[in-house]
Design a protein around this motif. Structure first.
Motif, short mmCIF file in Angstrom:
data_model
loop_
_atom_site.label_atom_id
_atom_site.label_comp_id
_atom_site.label_asym_id
_atom_site.label_seq_id
_atom_site.Cartn_x
_atom_site.Cartn_y
_atom_site.Cartn_z
N VAL A 51 -25.55 1.34 62.22
CA VAL A 51 -27.27 1.05 61.98
C VAL A 51 -26.90 -0.86 61.56
CG1 VAL A 51 -30.01 1.14 60.70
CG2 VAL A 51 -27.96 3.67 61.38
N HIS A 52 -27.85 -1.76 62.83
CA HIS A 52 -28.78 -2.74 62.65
C HIS A 52 -29.85 -2.44 62.58
CE1 HIS A 52 -28.87 -6.82 64.58
NE2 HIS A 52 -29.19 -7.02 62.84
N VAL A 53 -30.46 -3.48 60.98
CA VAL A 53 -31.59 -3.45 60.13
C VAL A 53 -31.58 -5.06 60.82
CG1 VAL A 53 -33.36 -3.50 58.63
CG2 VAL A 53 -31.47 -1.37 58.75
N VAL A 54 -33.75 -5.40 61.25
CA VAL A 54 -33.95 -6.68 61.19
C VAL A 54 -34.89 -6.92 60.44
CG1 VAL A 54 -33.82 -8.66 62.85
CG2 VAL A 54 -32.29 -7.32 63.28
N ALA A 55 -34.49 -8.13 59.09
CA ALA A 55 -36.00 -7.80 58.95
C ALA A 55 -35.86 -9.41 58.13
CB ALA A 55 -36.64 -6.76 58.18
N PRO A 56 -37.24 -9.96 57.59
CA PRO A 56 -36.80 -11.39 56.56
C PRO A 56 -36.40 -10.62 55.01
CG PRO A 56 -38.49 -11.56 58.13
CD PRO A 56 -37.90 -10.51 58.22
N GLU A 57 -37.17 -9.64 54.52
CA GLU A 57 -37.40 -8.79 53.69
C GLU A 57 -36.84 -7.77 53.49
OE1 GLU A 57 -36.89 -10.50 50.90
OE2 GLU A 57 -38.10 -12.59 51.71
N ALA A 58 -36.28 -7.05 52.49
CA ALA A 58 -36.00 -5.45 52.43
C ALA A 58 -35.75 -4.58 51.33
CB ALA A 58 -34.54 -5.47 53.09
N LEU A 59 -36.25 -3.36 51.13
CA LEU A 59 -36.04 -3.24 50.02
C LEU A 59 -34.69 -2.60 48.61
CD1 LEU A 59 -38.71 0.84 51.06
CD2 LEU A 59 -39.24 -1.74 49.79
N PRO A 60 -35.18 -2.69 47.79
CA PRO A 60 -33.38 -2.84 47.01
C PRO A 60 -32.59 -1.67 47.85
CG PRO A 60 -35.52 -3.14 45.69
CD PRO A 60 -36.12 -2.42 46.33
N GLN A 61 -33.01 -0.47 47.86
CA GLN A 61 -32.42 0.51 48.76
C GLN A 61 -31.66 0.46 49.47
OE1 GLN A 61 -35.33 0.82 47.60
NE2 GLN A 61 -36.14 2.43 47.09
N ILE A 62 -32.35 -0.21 50.93
CA ILE A 62 -31.70 -1.36 51.72
C ILE A 62 -30.27 -1.84 51.80
CG2 ILE A 62 -32.11 -1.76 54.19
CD1 ILE A 62 -35.13 -0.54 54.58
N GLN A 63 -31.14 -3.08 50.86
CA GLN A 63 -30.03 -4.32 50.18
C GLN A 63 -28.82 -3.40 50.01
OE1 GLN A 63 -31.39 -7.40 48.24
NE2 GLN A 63 -34.20 -6.78 49.13
N LYS A 64 -29.12 -2.37 48.93
CA LYS A 64 -27.93 -1.85 48.27
C LYS A 64 -26.99 -1.35 49.67
CE LYS A 64 -25.68 1.91 44.90
NZ LYS A 64 -24.79 2.03 45.61
N LEU A 65 -27.27 -0.84 50.48
CA LEU A 65 -26.99 0.09 52.13
C LEU A 65 -26.28 -0.95 52.74
CD1 LEU A 65 -30.29 2.59 53.46
CD2 LEU A 65 -27.58 3.09 52.12
N ALA A 66 -26.59 -2.22 52.84
CA ALA A 66 -25.66 -3.61 53.60
C ALA A 66 -25.17 -3.58 52.64
CB ALA A 66 -26.92 -4.55 53.89
N ARG A 67 -25.16 -3.86 51.12
CA ARG A 67 -23.90 -3.87 50.21
C ARG A 67 -22.61 -3.39 50.42
NH1 ARG A 67 -27.88 -4.96 47.12
NH2 ARG A 67 -27.61 -3.66 45.67
N ASP A 68 -22.89 -1.72 50.55
CA ASP A 68 -22.04 -0.79 50.47
C ASP A 68 -21.56 -0.99 52.20
OD1 ASP A 68 -22.49 -0.43 47.80
OD2 ASP A 68 -23.69 0.88 48.79
N GLY A 69 -21.44 -1.62 52.74
CA GLY A 69 -20.97 -1.75 54.38
C GLY A 69 -21.57 -0.60 55.11
N ARG A 70 -22.81 0.45 54.58
CA ARG A 70 -23.29 1.49 55.73
C ARG A 70 -23.89 1.40 56.43
NH1 ARG A 70 -24.95 6.26 51.76
NH2 ARG A 70 -24.34 7.26 53.76
N ILE A 71 -24.78 -0.07 56.76
CA ILE A 71 -25.19 -0.63 57.74
C ILE A 71 -24.84 -1.91 57.69
CG2 ILE A 71 -27.43 0.97 57.58
CD1 ILE A 71 -28.79 -1.03 56.61
N LYS A 72 -25.34 -2.54 59.27
CA LYS A 72 -25.67 -3.94 58.90
C LYS A 72 -27.05 -4.95 58.66
CE LYS A 72 -25.27 -8.11 62.32
NZ LYS A 72 -24.26 -7.97 63.65
N TRP A 73 -27.48 -5.71 57.48
CA TRP A 73 -28.74 -5.82 57.52
C TRP A 73 -28.45 -7.40 57.75
CZ3 TRP A 73 -31.26 -8.16 52.42
CH2 TRP A 73 -32.38 -8.72 52.91
N SER A 74 -29.46 -8.10 59.22
CA SER A 74 -29.92 -8.99 59.26
C SER A 74 -31.02 -9.81 58.77
CB SER A 74 -30.16 -9.52 60.66
OG SER A 74 -28.62 -9.51 61.30
N LYS A 75 -30.93 -10.48 57.51
CA LYS A 75 -32.20 -10.98 56.76
C LYS A 75 -33.50 -12.23 58.11
CE LYS A 75 -33.17 -12.98 52.58
NZ LYS A 75 -32.92 -13.41 50.99
#
Length: 216
Positions: free
Chosen positions: A43-67
Motif C-alpha cells: 500500500v502506498h498512501v499519498v496525502a499531505p496530512e495523515a491520522l496518527p494511526q496511519i503515520q504509525k503504519l508508515a513508521r513501522d514499514g507496513r505502508i508507504k506514505w508520501s506526505k
C-alpha cells in the motif's frame, strides 16, 4: 435464456504483493488500509496530512506514505486505486488518470466515478459474505451486515478451518461417499454441534465419517 441485469460483477481479488494506491489519509482511508493489509497488498498512501494511526503504519514499514498532494505519476505500477478524499476535483482527476492507465479505481461514495465498489463484508475466518446495494444505499448494506454477523457465528470459521485441514482426505473418497459426507456436515445440525460441543468433538466425528468408523 434470460439474464438478470447486474450493474457490477461480483468478484474477490487476490491483492497479495500487488501495489495499491490510496489517496487520502483520514478515517475512511484507515478503514481501507486495514482491509488491504489483511490481504497483504503493498500500500502506498499519498496525502499531505495523515491520522496518527496511519503515520504509525508508515513508521513501522507496513505502508508507504508520501506526505504531499497526489501526482499522476503515483498511479504508475498500481494494480488498484482508491480515492478516499472529499475534494471533488481531485476525485475526478484520479479517476481520469486511472482510466487512462487502465487501472481499476474506486472513488469512495461516488459510484459514477467508480470501476468497482466495496461491499459491506461479514468475515468469519476464510468465510467472507459480501453485501452490496450497488452504491445506492450503503447504510442498508451495513444494516444487513450487522444482522448476518449475529447469525453467522465463529463456529462457521471453525467449520471451514477443519474442513480445509481434512480436504485432501475427503478428496480421496469416492464421489458417492463425498456427496454423502457433505450432506452430513454441511448442515445446521453439524454446525450446531460445533457451537455446542466444540471443534474437537466435531473433528472426531468428521474423521469417523471419512474413515467409515461410525459402526466400529
Amino acid at each position: 435464456m434470460t439474464f438478470k441485469k447486474m450493474n457490477y460483477y461480483p468478484v474477490y481479488l487476490n491483492l497479495k504483493g500487488r501495489r495499491v494506491l490510496v489517496v487520502g489519509a483520514g478515517d475512511v482511508s484507515l478503514q481501507k488500509l486495514g482491509q488491504l493489509l489483511a490481504c497483504k497488498a503493498k500500500v502506498h498512501v499519498v496525502a499531505p496530512e495523515a491520522l496518527p494511526q496511519i503515520q504509525k503504519l508508515a513508521r513501522d514499514g507496513r505502508i508507504k506514505w508520501s506526505k504531499r498532494a497526489c501526482k499522476s505519476i503515483d498511479l504508475n505500477g498500481a494494480s488498484l486505486v482508491i480515492a478516499a478524499t472529499d475534494d471533488s476535483a481531485l476525485q475526478k482527476s484520479i479517476a481520469a488518470a486511472a482510466r487512462v492507465r487502465k487501472i481499476w479505481v474506486n472513488v469512495v461514495d461516488v459510484p459514477p466515478l467508480c470501476d468497482f465498489i466495496a461491499p459491506a463484508v461479514v468475515s468469519r475466518g476464510d468465510i467472507q459474505i459480501a453485501i452490496s446495494t450497488g452504491g445506492a444505499a450503503p447504510a442498508l448494506a451495513k444494516h444487513l451486515r450487522r444482522k448476518l454477523e449475529s447469525w453467522v457465528g465463529p463456529e462457521y470459521a471453525d467449520f471451514v478451518a477443519m474442513v480445509k485441514k481434512w480436504r485432501p482426505e475427503v478428496l480421496k473418497l469416492s464421489k458417492e461417499r463425498r456427496l454423502s459426507l457433505w450432506e452430513c456436515i454441511a448442515s445446521d445440525e453439524f454446525i450446531n454441534d460445533i457451537k455446542r460441543d466444540g471443534i474437537t468433538k466435531a473433528e472426531a466425528r468428521l474423521k469417523d465419517w471419512i474413515y467409515d468408523r461410525r459402526n466400529d
